[in-house]
Design a protein around this motif. Structure first.
Motif, PDB file in Angstrom:
ATOM      1  N   GLU A 170       0.827  -1.207   0.000  1.00 40.02           N
ATOM      2  CA  GLU A 170       0.000   0.000   0.000  1.00 40.02           C
ATOM      3  C   GLU A 170       0.865   1.262   0.000  1.00 40.02           C
ATOM      4  O   GLU A 170       0.542   2.241  -0.677  1.00 40.02           O
ATOM      5  CB  GLU A 170      -0.959  -0.010   1.191  1.00 40.02           C
TER       6      GLU A 170
ATOM      7  N   ALA B 220       2.227   1.704  -3.451  1.00 37.23           N
ATOM      8  CA  ALA B 220       1.159   2.177  -4.349  1.00 37.23           C
ATOM      9  C   ALA B 220       0.900   3.670  -4.142  1.00 37.23           C
ATOM     10  O   ALA B 220       0.730   4.401  -5.116  1.00 37.23           O
ATOM     11  CB  ALA B 220      -0.120   1.370  -4.108  1.00 37.23           C
ATOM     12  N   ARG B 221       0.895   4.125  -2.891  1.00 36.69           N
ATOM     13  CA  ARG B 221       0.694   5.556  -2.625  1.00 36.69           C
ATOM     14  C   ARG B 221       1.824   6.386  -3.226  1.00 36.69           C
ATOM     15  O   ARG B 221       1.594   7.455  -3.788  1.00 36.69           O
ATOM     16  CB  ARG B 221       0.595   5.828  -1.122  1.00 36.69           C
TER      17      ARG B 221
ATOM     18  N   VAL C 186       3.709   5.641  -5.804  1.00 36.76           N
ATOM     19  CA  VAL C 186       3.636   5.602  -7.265  1.00 36.76           C
ATOM     20  C   VAL C 186       2.526   6.517  -7.768  1.00 36.76           C
ATOM     21  O   VAL C 186       2.690   7.219  -8.771  1.00 36.76           O
ATOM     22  CB  VAL C 186       3.424   4.151  -7.762  1.00 36.76           C
ATOM     23  N   ARG C 187       1.398   6.573  -7.049  1.00 40.60           N
ATOM     24  CA  ARG C 187       0.283   7.407  -7.463  1.00 40.60           C
ATOM     25  C   ARG C 187       0.545   8.882  -7.241  1.00 40.60           C
ATOM     26  O   ARG C 187      -0.031   9.732  -7.922  1.00 40.60           O
ATOM     27  CB  ARG C 187      -0.985   7.031  -6.680  1.00 40.60           C
ATOM     28  N   SER C 188       1.409   9.237  -6.297  1.00 39.44           N
ATOM     29  CA  SER C 188       1.622  10.651  -5.991  1.00 39.44           C
ATOM     30  C   SER C 188       2.540  11.341  -6.968  1.00 39.44           C
ATOM     31  O   SER C 188       3.071  10.814  -7.862  1.00 39.44           O
ATOM     32  CB  SER C 188       2.170  10.830  -4.591  1.00 39.44           C
TER      33      SER C 188
END
Length: 97
Positions: free
Chosen positions: A89, A92-93, A95-97
């Motif tokens: 998680e 993933a955070r 990579v998304r930011s």
């Protein structure tokens, strides 16, 4: 049982130094906005501050994987599954930011 010592403990001073530097960069950016500096110059500084924080995040992630996740994996079971889920998680955070 998983250790109560955080994985970043050994590099805590380095992390704090990098965070203080990033904090200074952000204050400098605010000053630039207050002084109506050129947009591109401000964006350049925002990019530098972002990279500084990303560097801290990657260091923390590496410490977490090599310490917390490794210890939990050795223990196995639900503890290992939870630490791996947390790490996934967090990645993933990032990579998304």
């Amino acid at each position: 049982m998983v250790s109560a010592v955080n994985g970043y403990t050994a590099s805590k001073e380095d992390l704090l130094k990098r965070l203080r530097r990033a904090e200074g960069q952000v204050r400098g950016i605010a000053r630039m906005v207050e002084e109506d500096k050129y947009c591109i110059d401000i964006l350049t500084q925002v990019s530098a501050a972002t990279k500084a924080l990303e560097s801290v995040a990657l260091s923390l992630l590496a410490d977490h994987l090599s310490h917390c996740v490794a210890e939990a994996s050795a223990e196995g079971g639900a503890v290992a599954e939870e630490k791996i889920r947390e790490a996934n998680e967090a990645i993933a955070r990032m990579v998304r930011s």
